[in-house]
Design a protein around this motif. Structure first.
Motif, short mmCIF file in Angstrom:
data_model
loop_
_atom_site.label_atom_id
_atom_site.label_comp_id
_atom_site.label_asym_id
_atom_site.label_seq_id
_atom_site.Cartn_x
_atom_site.Cartn_y
_atom_site.Cartn_z
N MET A 1 38.68 27.76 32.39
CA MET A 1 39.33 28.94 32.96
C MET A 1 38.65 30.20 32.44
SD MET A 1 43.41 29.74 33.14
CE MET A 1 43.64 30.33 31.47
N LYS A 2 38.35 31.12 33.33
CA LYS A 2 37.64 32.34 32.97
C LYS A 2 38.57 33.55 33.10
CE LYS A 2 33.57 30.26 35.05
NZ LYS A 2 32.74 30.21 36.25
N LYS A 3 38.17 34.61 32.44
CA LYS A 3 38.90 35.87 32.59
C LYS A 3 38.42 36.54 33.88
CE LYS A 3 39.86 40.23 30.24
NZ LYS A 3 39.55 41.08 29.04
N TRP A 4 39.38 36.96 34.70
CA TRP A 4 39.01 37.57 35.97
C TRP A 4 38.93 39.09 35.85
CZ3 TRP A 4 42.62 34.82 40.08
CH2 TRP A 4 42.32 33.45 40.09
N GLU A 5 37.92 39.63 36.52
CA GLU A 5 37.79 41.08 36.63
C GLU A 5 37.79 41.42 38.12
OE1 GLU A 5 34.71 44.80 35.72
OE2 GLU A 5 34.13 42.73 35.25
N ILE A 6 38.89 42.02 38.58
CA ILE A 6 38.97 42.42 39.99
C ILE A 6 38.23 43.75 40.12
CG2 ILE A 6 40.48 42.85 41.95
CD1 ILE A 6 40.82 40.06 40.75
N ILE A 7 37.12 43.74 40.82
CA ILE A 7 36.27 44.93 40.90
C ILE A 7 36.96 46.04 41.68
CG2 ILE A 7 34.00 45.82 41.57
CD1 ILE A 7 33.00 42.89 41.49
N ASN A 8 37.55 45.68 42.80
CA ASN A 8 38.15 46.69 43.68
C ASN A 8 39.59 46.29 43.98
OD1 ASN A 8 38.83 48.37 46.00
ND2 ASN A 8 36.64 48.81 46.16
N LYS A 9 40.53 47.15 43.65
CA LYS A 9 41.94 46.83 43.83
C LYS A 9 42.56 47.56 45.04
CE LYS A 9 42.60 45.62 39.00
NZ LYS A 9 43.37 45.83 37.76
N SER A 10 41.68 48.01 45.94
CA SER A 10 42.17 48.67 47.16
C SER A 10 43.03 47.71 47.98
CB SER A 10 41.00 49.15 48.02
OG SER A 10 40.18 50.04 47.29
N GLN A 11 43.99 48.25 48.67
CA GLN A 11 44.90 47.43 49.48
C GLN A 11 44.54 47.44 50.96
OE1 GLN A 11 47.35 45.47 48.02
NE2 GLN A 11 46.26 46.15 46.19
N THR A 12 43.38 48.02 51.30
CA THR A 12 42.97 48.08 52.70
C THR A 12 42.74 46.69 53.28
OG1 THR A 12 41.25 48.87 54.21
CG2 THR A 12 40.55 48.34 51.98
#
Length: 535
Positions: free
Chosen positions: A1-12
């Motif tokens: 299991m890896k740590k996730w990095e969500i690059i873009n959190k836009s809701q579009t």
């Protein structure tokens, strides 16, 4: 299991602008150049950051050598990038009527790049007045001086990091291209206005194999070169594909980097790389088939040796340190770079693996983001014989008696440079999306982002709280997972160990890429799972 990095959190709901933004493509010009790269035949010295003056000097000297019927040697490296670079330069010069021969040093007997022994050998065999290096030479100041003493001019073409003191000769250098890319660019200028797509095929293979960022001119070479690969009539490549079980017309970056390139590399690792170059250049079908089979068998031997050495190195590694340093007299020089890569992959630490000799030792290093391995090693140059490479990969030679002090120095450098946060592997995810956003239309739009590779990652998405409808183990010894997730097919390669942790009653979070699976003429969307978080 890896740590996730969500690059873009836009809701579009429009995902494509998110992907472009994540790749820092802001202007219309940047977007157009990325999605529709320039035909590489249109690339200029400015585009690839090559000195016009040096290029002109090199072309003038080469043309004079051809005109005067001088003996020329193309001195290549023994990896896939160097082999393809050598094939490109040799074929271009041969097509122009040059008296030219290719030369690749033996990894163990001569070592990397120009050597006094290699220069003596080609002096005796070919008596050249011009050596053209491809994919090496930028650190060979003393060797170039030695060649000059013998009356041999040298032209260096290289993309490796420059040392403080450069060789005194004509140098064509850029870090914007792979070694094969530079060789191809010089060949393009020599052959102009004639265009040769078969040389571009070789440049694309070397570029993809060498893991250079697939942006800018590299992207042009890879994209147009891949199209040319899939229509190639080069008999050596056709034989290599057939032996590997590949179908011409369906090759992408994965097939090049994981299937074809390792076969080319295997010869230089265990035997001698010249047969790989002969395979690429031959026009005889029977010879091509025999050579392709030889490369395939050597690659199998290399795979087994890599597995065995990695298991041994894993046992020797001090896992509590921020840098892994392993040495042993049984390690074959041809696989230590691969073993270092395997250690980085498993433990996410910079790794150095040494083939230990009685007097001299050879080493390969691989690194992680945030630790420039070649800079770190070069800071210890006072106890090294030679060193070269990139921020993420390097190699060096050292007297065996100095191994312990080198290990202590490098471990200290890693301790100072790497905090705990940098030693945690991150999975960069483009965006969180609902599963119903995964459509064939989205998959089709993502095709515009190809070719994928280093510097041009395949889009990765995450969806949280999904329910697994069906789950089973597939592959040898159940190494892989086959899932049905809310009506969508999914596969998790190498994730069989999670089988007992996933239950249909408990939602999971998944990170994935979107694939099109073709089987028996039928196509269906498939999620390729990158990671699973089980609650």
């Amino acid at each position: 299991m890896k740590k996730w990095e969500i690059i873009n959190k836009s809701q579009t709901e429009d995902i494509i602008p998110i992907l472009l933004d994540n790749r820092e493509l802001k202007t219309k010009k940047e977007v157009d150049e990325f999605l529709h790269p320039l035909d590489p035949s249109m690339l200029t010295p400015f585009d690839v950051d090559i000195s016009k003056t040096s290029l002109k000097q090199a072309l003038t000297r080469i043309k004079k050598a051809i005109s005067d019927r001088e003996s020329i040697v193309v001195y290549a490296d023994y990896d896939a990038d160097g082999i393809t670079a050598g094939a490109i330069m040799w074929e271009a010069l041969h097509a122009l009527g040059a008296q030219v021969m290719p030369y690749i040093p033996h990894r163990v007997e001569e070592g990397y790049g120009l050597s006094q022994k290699g220069i003596d050998t080609i002096k005796e065999q070919y008596n050249p007045t011009l050596i053209i290096t491809v994919d090496h030479g930028i650190t060979a100041k003393e060797k170039v001086a030695y060649a000059k003493e013998l009356g041999i001019d040298v032209i260096i073409t290289d993309h490796h990091v420059k040392p403080e003191k450069l060789p005194e000769c004509t140098i064509i250098h850029t870090t914007k291209l792979a070694g094969s890319g530079i060789s191809w660019f010089v060949a393009k200028e020599l052959l102009s206005p004639k265009k040769d797509d078969e040389l571009l095929v070789l440049a694309a293979i070397g570029t993809i194999a060498d893991m250079v960022p697939l942006v800018g001119p590299n992207r042009s070479i890879a994209k147009y070169g891949l199209a040319a690969i899939n229509t190639t009539h080069r008999v050596g490549l056709e034989a290599l594909m057939a032996d590997a079980g590949l179908t011409n017309g369906a090759l992408g970056t994965y097939e090049i980097s994981h299937i074809l390139a390792p076969r080319l590399n295997a010869m230089g690792r265990l035997v001698h790389a010249m047969d790989a170059l002969r395979l690429l250049c031959t026009k005889q079908k029977e010879k091509a088939v025999a050579l392709a089979q030889k490369l395939g068998l050597t690659n199998k031997e290399r795979q087994q040796m890599t597995v065995e050495t990695t298991l041994h190195a894993r046992e020797l590694a001090k896992l509590g340190t921020k840098l892994l340093f392993v040495s042993h007299e049984s390690y074959n020089q041809g696989v230590i770079g691969l073993v270092a890569g395997k250690l980085v992959e498993e433990f996410y630490r910079p790794a150095i693996v040494v083939s230990k000799g009685d007097v001299m030792s050879k080493a390969s290093a691989r690194s992680i983001a945030g630790f420039n391995i070649v800079e770190a090693i070069r800071s210890c140059s006072d106890i090294l014989i030679d060193v070269g490479g990139h921020p993420m990969a390097a190699g060096f030679t050292i007297e065996t008696k100095n191994l312990t002090i080198l290990q202590e120095r490098l471990e200290k450098l890693a301790d100072e440079a790497l905090d705990v946060g940098k030693l945690e592997r991150l999975l960069r995810i483009d965006a969180e999306i609902p599963l119903n956003a995964v459509t064939e239309e989205l998959w089709q739009k993502i095709r515009d982002f190809e070719p994928f590779g280093f510097g041009s990652p395949e889009p990765v998405f995450a969806t949280r709280g999904v329910v697994v409808d069906d789950l089973r183990l597939i592959g040898t010894e159940g190494k892989h997972l086959k899932l049905k997730i809310q009506g969508k097919d999914a596969v998790g390669f190498g994730m069989g160990k999670l089988y007992g942790q996933i239950q249909s009653s408990k939602p999971i979070d998944i990170a994935y890429t979107i694939d099109m699976n073709t089987w028996n003429g039928r196509r269906s969307l498939q999620l390729k799972i990158k990671d699973i978080h089980v609650e």
